[in-house]
Design a protein around this motif. Structure first.
Motif, PDB file in Angstrom:
ATOM      1  N   UNK B 272       0.770  -1.253   0.007  1.00  0.00           N
ATOM      2  CA  UNK B 272      -0.085   0.168  -0.104  1.00  0.00           C
ATOM      3  C   UNK B 272       0.763   1.099   0.035  1.00  0.00           C
ATOM      4  N   UNK B 273       2.081   1.219  -0.082  1.00  0.00           N
ATOM      5  CA  UNK B 273       3.187   2.059  -0.477  1.00  0.00           C
ATOM      6  C   UNK B 273       3.033   3.360   0.795  1.00  0.00           C
ATOM      7  N   UNK B 274       3.027   2.756   2.008  1.00  0.00           N
ATOM      8  CA  UNK B 274       3.127   3.497   3.060  1.00  0.00           C
ATOM      9  C   UNK B 274       4.666   3.677   3.318  1.00  0.00           C
ATOM     10  N   UNK B 275       4.871   4.890   4.155  1.00  0.00           N
ATOM     11  CA  UNK B 275       6.202   5.002   4.729  1.00  0.00           C
ATOM     12  C   UNK B 275       6.451   4.022   5.444  1.00  0.00           C
ATOM     13  N   UNK B 276       7.642   3.710   5.458  1.00  0.00           N
ATOM     14  CA  UNK B 276       8.984   4.193   4.703  1.00  0.00           C
ATOM     15  C   UNK B 276       9.062   3.399   3.249  1.00  0.00           C
ATOM     16  N   UNK B 277       8.312   2.709   3.028  1.00  0.00           N
ATOM     17  CA  UNK B 277       8.362   1.638   1.669  1.00  0.00           C
ATOM     18  C   UNK B 277       7.493   2.223   0.833  1.00  0.00           C
ATOM     19  N   UNK B 278       7.264   3.563   0.497  1.00  0.00           N
ATOM     20  CA  UNK B 278       6.314   4.249  -0.494  1.00  0.00           C
ATOM     21  C   UNK B 278       7.121   4.456  -1.663  1.00  0.00           C
ATOM     22  N   UNK B 279       8.428   4.452  -1.927  1.00  0.00           N
ATOM     23  CA  UNK B 279       9.101   5.214  -3.098  1.00  0.00           C
ATOM     24  C   UNK B 279       8.936   4.412  -4.388  1.00  0.00           C
ATOM     25  N   UNK B 280       8.000   3.194  -4.330  1.00  0.00           N
ATOM     26  CA  UNK B 280       7.794   2.503  -5.751  1.00  0.00           C
ATOM     27  C   UNK B 280       6.672   3.182  -6.474  1.00  0.00           C
ATOM     28  N   UNK B 281       5.749   3.684  -5.648  1.00  0.00           N
ATOM     29  CA  UNK B 281       4.330   4.133  -6.247  1.00  0.00           C
ATOM     30  C   UNK B 281       4.662   5.168  -7.450  1.00  0.00           C
ATOM     31  N   UNK B 340       2.754  15.758  -3.114  1.00  0.00           N
ATOM     32  CA  UNK B 340       1.792  15.969  -4.244  1.00  0.00           C
ATOM     33  C   UNK B 340       1.599  17.265  -4.538  1.00  0.00           C
ATOM     34  N   UNK B 341       2.006  18.428  -3.483  1.00  0.00           N
ATOM     35  CA  UNK B 341       1.815  19.706  -3.747  1.00  0.00           C
ATOM     36  C   UNK B 341       2.661  20.214  -4.835  1.00  0.00           C
ATOM     37  N   UNK B 342       3.947  19.702  -4.979  1.00  0.00           N
ATOM     38  CA  UNK B 342       5.000  20.436  -5.858  1.00  0.00           C
ATOM     39  C   UNK B 342       4.971  19.602  -7.282  1.00  0.00           C
ATOM     40  N   UNK B 343       4.507  18.294  -7.233  1.00  0.00           N
ATOM     41  CA  UNK B 343       4.795  17.384  -8.386  1.00  0.00           C
ATOM     42  C   UNK B 343       4.195  18.004  -9.717  1.00  0.00           C
ATOM     43  N   UNK B 344       4.926  17.848 -10.984  1.00  0.00           N
ATOM     44  CA  UNK B 344       4.567  18.544 -12.214  1.00  0.00           C
ATOM     45  C   UNK B 344       3.816  17.619 -13.041  1.00  0.00           C
ATOM     46  N   UNK B 345       3.975  16.199 -12.746  1.00  0.00           N
ATOM     47  CA  UNK B 345       3.308  15.082 -13.605  1.00  0.00           C
ATOM     48  C   UNK B 345       1.871  15.032 -13.152  1.00  0.00           C
ATOM     49  N   UNK B 598      13.530  20.150  -1.634  1.00  0.00           N
ATOM     50  CA  UNK B 598      13.269  18.953  -0.944  1.00  0.00           C
ATOM     51  C   UNK B 598      12.182  18.201  -1.167  1.00  0.00           C
ATOM     52  N   UNK B 599      10.696  18.868  -1.414  1.00  0.00           N
ATOM     53  CA  UNK B 599       9.649  17.921  -1.674  1.00  0.00           C
ATOM     54  C   UNK B 599       9.747  17.349  -3.246  1.00  0.00           C
ATOM     55  N   UNK B 600      10.433  18.388  -4.037  1.00  0.00           N
ATOM     56  CA  UNK B 600      10.442  17.816  -5.389  1.00  0.00           C
ATOM     57  C   UNK B 600      11.385  16.683  -5.405  1.00  0.00           C
ATOM     58  N   UNK B 601      12.427  16.537  -4.661  1.00  0.00           N
ATOM     59  CA  UNK B 601      13.174  15.465  -4.742  1.00  0.00           C
ATOM     60  C   UNK B 601      12.743  14.191  -3.681  1.00  0.00           C
ATOM     61  N   UNK B 607      17.451   8.810  -3.440  1.00  0.00           N
ATOM     62  CA  UNK B 607      18.890   8.813  -3.180  1.00  0.00           C
ATOM     63  C   UNK B 607      19.275   7.855  -2.218  1.00  0.00           C
ATOM     64  N   UNK B 608      18.645   7.898  -1.079  1.00  0.00           N
ATOM     65  CA  UNK B 608      19.316   7.035   0.042  1.00  0.00           C
ATOM     66  C   UNK B 608      19.139   5.563  -0.347  1.00  0.00           C
ATOM     67  N   UNK B 609      17.928   5.108  -0.759  1.00  0.00           N
ATOM     68  CA  UNK B 609      17.640   3.589  -1.003  1.00  0.00           C
ATOM     69  C   UNK B 609      18.714   3.255  -2.262  1.00  0.00           C
ATOM     70  N   UNK B 610      18.880   4.220  -3.240  1.00  0.00           N
ATOM     71  CA  UNK B 610      19.770   3.992  -4.287  1.00  0.00           C
ATOM     72  C   UNK B 610      21.167   3.525  -3.662  1.00  0.00           C
ATOM     73  N   UNK B 611      21.443   4.515  -2.854  1.00  0.00           N
ATOM     74  CA  UNK B 611      22.844   4.532  -2.286  1.00  0.00           C
ATOM     75  C   UNK B 611      22.870   3.078  -1.466  1.00  0.00           C
ATOM     76  N   UNK B 612      21.972   2.665  -0.839  1.00  0.00           N
ATOM     77  CA  UNK B 612      21.964   1.371  -0.229  1.00  0.00           C
ATOM     78  C   UNK B 612      22.009   0.301  -0.973  1.00  0.00           C
ATOM     79  N   UNK B 613      21.352   0.473  -2.004  1.00  0.00           N
ATOM     80  CA  UNK B 613      21.365  -0.975  -2.820  1.00  0.00           C
ATOM     81  C   UNK B 613      22.524  -0.990  -3.759  1.00  0.00           C
ATOM     82  N   UNK B 614      22.701   0.199  -4.376  1.00  0.00           N
ATOM     83  CA  UNK B 614      24.231   0.295  -5.227  1.00  0.00           C
ATOM     84  C   UNK B 614      25.291   0.352  -4.507  1.00  0.00           C
ATOM     85  N   UNK B 615      25.498   1.311  -3.441  1.00  0.00           N
ATOM     86  CA  UNK B 615      26.454   1.399  -2.965  1.00  0.00           C
ATOM     87  C   UNK B 615      26.764   0.239  -1.915  1.00  0.00           C
ATOM     88  N   UNK B 616      26.079   0.320  -0.933  1.00  0.00           N
ATOM     89  CA  UNK B 616      26.305  -0.792   0.132  1.00  0.00           C
ATOM     90  C   UNK B 616      26.067  -2.082  -0.451  1.00  0.00           C
TER      91      UNK B 616
END
Lengths: 511, 690
Positions: B272-281, B340-345, B598-601, B607-616
């Protein structure tokens, strides 16, 4: 000497006879090999149909034929028999071996390099494997065990890739050292345990099996014997850190060789643990439990991480085998009814799935000229069927429900939770990594814009599609209806896990 | 009413799309238009059946039909893994939602997807999804639930990656699978705890739990013997669901059960894409808009809420677990809203609103567990949300179909060109904002009232209630920002952008969903519909809906008024900034630039999860690979050099014949045999005999 031959004897006769014919059949070798493979599969299915459930605590289709008696220089002689028989643990392996051999023959239908030799060696591997899984006599078991290694050595060494000589030699040295250690321990068991015959089943009644317990041997010796057997069988699994022969052997082996190597040869080690090391040396396996569990966890995590680091598709699949066989070792080490059932089911599943994935690695290699994952991409546009098969194989290997690995992994993990509690997080973490490397591979290989695809690349030819289609349909069938295979196993798992522990009382109450 | 025996045929609901899947998967290319009409037919029949089942369920007196006769895997010790069907009020409601939206989306696809490549694959995967999703609704135990749950995840993976040539789509698909997989692993452990801890519990004080064990052959009551089936309670009453105090009774309110509840929450959070596993939705919006409407808005992502709901009924959450559930849900509702307030898509804005609304539902399950009622209110919001969110997505799809862009800032002035779409989207936006008389108001109000009630018992919940209220303001703001940016103004911001209404094939589902959005809020007034919402409180409307039963304090009215004021404030603020074709942009040197970035990003989670996956993780993997090659194998090679003599001989042997080699082996065997046969007795005597 009785002339009542077991169907298993016919099975072996067909496998070995067909193989012999294949060697001398010249250009017709592939047809003989096909007929032999279909025949052994037919007999295996007949065995499945006539296998009686419920009385599976004892071996069925047993034949005991006395061969010779050895004088041991002391007490009564030691009978060496030709003893064969199967139970619910060995039957799935017979089926698997026959299926994978058939698949290999179909896949290599157009083999050009000395086809008679190739198909003959594949048949010999199958015959030896069938022998390993039906033998109930220590000497017979070991003889078949050695027979299996020879054709694989040549398959890698002659039909393999550029570094085939190195890989085959490594395979040979590793497995032979392991075999010698195994043999020493096996004979120590027979002689120190004062066995009357070399049989570990079949010729002796249920209650007598408990007497095979080597309780009379000093405990330290038992532990040493278990250690030797565990090493010997474990190298075959393979277990970390004695695994480095596997990726090299796989990368260099011809496709069919890899299928049999991953699908069947790795299972021999686990089968030996289930059939011999764990039940016959109960004190040893209890004492060695922490080491065995440690190695199992290490293999699981190591296999998953190493797969993630690979660029070569086949090497990645090879390391994923180490991960899966680590789960098998974990399930065996827990040594409960559920876990042993799960272990056998896992191996059956892994045989089908890794078989499919190695076929795919071979097809990717000869279609695109490379197996290096980063250098090709978007293959779905040119070879949609190959890509679809690759997706199915990956999903099956990462344990997607409705495919055969899921019921196996689920029951193995449930058994792990029941026995070890929070340690379950370690294999489950590896499960996420497994999903990760397969999906990452698919993202790069199957999807995205096409690149690195040679002009001549064509989708799968019919025989390769047929071979993979066979495996896919079995993967789906047993994934949706796992009881078809699971119903065979648990009674024998009870027998293995309980009868040998502390004597015959438990077994006497079994049906 | 036909009687419960009719429910034997419940399996037909997943079977119909399954058959369509098989036919399309094998022979899809031979159909005209990719077999869309076959899909419509199969799904239409499934819809008729589920309407019928839902009706029967709503008027039935016993409520539960239960069949778990199919032994999937069985062990002699009595452990049976079974498959079966469970027709329960919650399941019937979910079935209704899935098949209504499913049918409308398949119809809509006939035109929306008609110009795409790979249509047979699209319809086949859609049918597989509907099969699995119907199975989720009908699963009668956790194992079957997991099976279906993973299959919907697979379909989500495949359909997000439908445009597989796009690297973004391939990456988004992988991300969705992996992030939900993390949740699934936690879910597995939670189920394992249930498997082992609830089995064999013989404490008499918990026999009133909604869990019925069966007597095993050995005489012991365990869950295992019942095949781990969900044991349905007397579920269709509005009365408080679990007797107060049940959750904390001995042997049940333990830390282990809290942990199990949190692990189940982990699985639900992934899906259900709840924090902190929300990034995929948000990334999942790379899939076709129809898929976003069906899978990533109305049904699959709501399955996490459904999981929490059935767990809260069949097993129950401890108060600690329920508080965490409430907290995660409430936090996500606000957290997602801010992005949602700042998203352009256009699709991503709606995706954030989905996350936010799912957060309200999760919060509602936590709150209902805290005040010891059934999860009816959360399910009610799931029901209404499915319609207005699918409506929003399909309307957005209509816009994208016409203008060919998803960038809100490239649109504008489409009201006159696409009046029907603008109107249906307006209805959806009003419902989402929680403006009466649209359905979203009724259901969201129930959740807020419930959370307020929970915060009266547990003060810890109060700040989360306030977070949820702020979320209401943001909802009105971002969805009307979207509406104004798309439709208001006299002309579009991109020259040459020509909008046009789609044909009736796409308009009909829009109008149907708009109609459902209008009536869904008051549907419970009629017939036995409320029976499908066990334990529902209705919030403020409880006074008019039921005369008896659970009564909240009159502060409910204050909650309703507060949320209404905030919703209107949100809409009004959006009008001030974006209405009438206005385009607001932050001044270059504004202090809001930093938070805006901050909101746009997306709070830098990617970045954190990518760093975890690709970096660590990948870094560790490559390190281990090095170790494997040079240390482990290096040691082996050192030994090899020691035995170089042996390997020389081996190389010579290898060029020989099979028979040659075999004789070597045989010779070795004989030597070993002799050594052992004569050596062992010597060892034997050395150790003092056996």
């Amino acid at each position: 000497m009785s002339l009542d031959l077991s169907p298993l004897t016919y099975l072996l006769a067909l496998a070995f006879g067909g193989t012999l014919l294949t060697f001398f059949a010249g250009s017709r070798a592939r047809w003989i090999a096909l007929a032999t493979a279909v025949g052994t599969l037919g007999i295996s299915i007949w065995l499945l149909a006539n296998f009686q459930l419920g009385l599976a605590t004892d071996y069925q289709f047993v034949q005991v034929t006395h061969w010779l008696t050895l004088s041991t220089g002391g007490s009564a002689g030691l009978a060496v028999n030709y003893t064969v028989g199967i139970d619910g643990i060995s039957l799935p392996f017979l089926l698997l071996s026959a299926i994978l051999t058939l698949v290999t023959v179909i896949y290599h239908w157009d083999e050009r390099k000395n086809p008679a030799g190739f198909f003959g060696l594949v048949g010999l591997t199958n015959a030896g494997l069938l022998g390993v899984f039906v033998a109930l006599d220590v000497l017979l078991f070991f003889a078949f065990w050695e027979i299996v290694l020879i054709p694989m050595f040549f398959l890698i060494g002659h039909w393999g890739g550029t570094r085939r000589h190195y890989a085959s030699l490594k395979f040979f040295v590793y497995t032979h050292v392991a075999s010698v250690v195994t043999l020493v321990s096996l004979f120590a068991m027979v002689f120190l345990g004062n066995w009357g015959s070399m049989d570990f089943g079949g010729s002796i009644s249920t209650a007598d099996v408990a007497a095979l317990n080597v309780q009379s041997i000093p405990q330290i010796t038992q532990v040493l014997m278990f250690g030797a057997l565990f090493f010997g069988f474990g190298v075959k699994l393979p277990m970390v850190p004695f695994h480095t022969w596997l990726p090299d052997a796989h990368v260099e082996a011809p496709t069919g060789g890899s299928v049999l190597l991953a699908g069947m040869l790795l299972k021999m080690g686990a089968y030996g643990l289930i059939r011999i090391a764990f039940p016959l040396l109960p004190y040893g396996h209890v004492a060695a439990e922490p080491v065995v569990l440690g190695i199992a966890f290490l293999s699981i995590v190591w296999g998953a991480f190493l797969s993630l680091a690979q660029r070569d598709l086949k090497r990645m699949v090879a390391f994923s085998s180490i991960n899966h066989m680590g789960i098998v070792l974990l399930a065996i080490a827990l040594w409960t009814q559920l876990s042993v059932t799960a272990a056998v089911l896992l191996m059956f599943a892994h045989g089908l799935v890794s078989g499919l994935l190695f076929l795919l690695s071979g097809s990717v290699h000869h279609t695109f000229g490379t197996r290096d994952i980063p250098s090709i991409g978007g293959i779905t546009s040119r070879t949609p069927i190959l890509s679809t098969m690759l997706i199915i194989g990956s999903l099956a290997s990462l344990g997607l429900p409705s495919l055969v690995s899921f019921p196996a992994e689920f029951s193995a993990f449930l058994a792990t939770w029941e026995a070890l509690g929070w340690w379950i997080l370690l294999p489950l973490f590896a499960l996420v990594i497994t999903a990760g490397f397969y999906l990452w591979m698919l993202q790069r290989l199957s999807f995205g814009p096409a690149h690195g695809i040679p002009e001549k690349a064509r989708d799968l030819p019919f025989n390769e599609m047929l071979a993979m289609g066979l495996l896919v349909s079995l993967i789906v069938l047993y994934g949706i209806l796992p009881y078809l295979i699971v119903q065979l196993i648990p009674h024998s798992a009870i027998f293995a896990t309980q009868c040998f522990h502390g004597g015959s009382t438990v077994c006497a109450t079994q049906p | 009413m036909v009687g419960l025996d009719f429910f034997v045929y419940a399996f037909l609901v997943p079977l119909l799309p399954a058959l369509a899947f098989v036919v399309l998967g094998l022979t899809g290319k031979s159909f005209r238009n990719g077999g869309g009409l076959l899909a419509v037919g199969a799904e239409g029949l499934a819809l008729l059946l589920s309407v019928f089942f839902a009706y029967e369920e709503s008027v039935s007196t016993t409520g539960i039909y239960h069949d778990s006769s199919f032994v999937w895997m069985g062990l002699p010790d009595g452990t049976n893994f079974v498959m079966g069907t469970l027709m329960s009020p919650l399941g019937a409601l979910m079935l209704l939602v899935v098949n209504i939206v499913g049918f409308l989306v398949v119809v809509y696809s006939l035109e929306y997807m008609s110009h795409e490549e790979g249509l047979p694959r699209y319809y086949a995967e859609l049918m597989l999804f509907l099969t699995a999703m119907n199975l989720v609704c009908l699963a009668d135990n956790f194992l079957e639930f997991i099976l279906a749950w993973e299959l919907v995840g697979l379909c989500s993976y495949l359909l997000i990656g439908f445009f597989w040539k796009k690297p973004e789509a391939a990456s988004a698909a992988k991300k969705a699978f992996l992030v939900t997989r993390v949740g699934d692993v936690l879910f597995f452990v939670g189920v394992f705890i249930f498997f082992t801890s609830l089995a064999g519990v013989v404490n008499p004080s918990i026999t009133t739990l909604p869990y019925q064990g069966q007597v095993c052959p050995g005489g012991q009551v365990t869950w295992a013997c019942a095949g781990f089936t969900f044991a349905p309670p007397n579920a269709n009453s509005n009365a408080p669901f679990l007797a107060p105090g049940t959750i904390t009774s001995p042997g049940y309110g333990s830390n282990l059960m809290t942990l199990a509840g949190l692990l189940i929450l982990g699985g639900a959070a992934g899906k259900s894409a709840q924090f902190p596993l929300h990034t995929w939705l948000p990334d999942a919006m790379e899939g076709p808009t129809t898929v976003s409407a069906l899978i990533h808005a109305a049904t699959m992502v709501a399955a996490g809420v459904f999981l929490l709901a059935i767990t809260s009924i069949y097993i129950g959450f401890t108060s600690t677990a329920a508080l965490v559930i409430l907290g995660i849900g409430s936090f996500t509702s606000l957290f997602a809203g801010t992005m949602g307030v700042v998203a352009r898509d256009i699709k991503r804005v709606i995706a954030y609103s989905t996350m936010s609304q799912l957060g309200y539902m999760v919060m509602g399950v936590g709150a209902s567990s805290l005040v010891l009622v059934g999860p009816g209110d959360a399910m009610f919001h799931l029901f209404t949300h499915a319609f207005f969110k699918a409506l929003l997505f399909l309307s957005a799809g209509s816009v994208i179909h016409a203008v060919g862009t998803q960038d809100l800032f490239a649109m504008g002035g489409l009201l006159r060109k696409m009046p029907v779409t603008a109107f249906t989207m307006l209805i959806g936006a009003l419902a989402l904002s929680g403006i009466p008389p649209f359905s979203g108001f009724f259901s969201k109000d129930g959740l807020l009232a419930l959370t307020w009630a929970a915060s009266q018992h547990y003060a810890v919940a109060l700040p989360f209630f306030l977070l949820a209220l702020v979320g209401v303001f943001l909802t009105g703001f971002y969805i009307f920002r979207l509406w104004f940016l798309t439709f208001s103004g006299s002309h579009s911001r991109t020259p040459g952008l020509h909008g046009h209404e789609p044909s009736w094939i796409m308009r009909a589902p829009l109008v149907a969903l708009a109609g459902l959005t209008l009536v869904a809020g008051v549907l419970p007034l009629f017939g036995g519909f409320a029976n499908l919402l066990p334990g529902v409180q209705w919030g403020t409307l409880g006074y008019s809906y039921t005369s008896s039963g659970w009564v909240f304090s009159s502060s409910d009215l204050m909650v309703a008024i507060a949320s209404l004021v905030l919703a209107f404030a949100g809409v009004g603020t959006a009008y001030v900034f974006w209405g009438n074709g206005r385009v607001f942009s932050l001044p270059e040197n504004s202090w809001l630039r930093a938070p805006h970035t901050l909101l746009l990003r997306k709070y830098y989670f990617d970045e954190v999860y990518d760093g975890l996956a690709h970096g660590v993780i990948l870094g560790v993997a490559r390190g281990l690979d090095w170790f494997d090659r040079y240390v482990i194998d290096g040691t082996i090679h050192a030994f090899e050099r020691l035995f170089s003599q042996a390997s020389e001989r081996g190389r010579r042997i290898q060029s020989g014949l099979v028979s040659n080699y075999a004789s070597w082996i045989a010779l070795g065997l004989v030597v070993l045999l002799v050594a052992i046969i004569y050596g062992i007795p010597w060892l034997d005597s050395l150790w003092g005999g056996g």
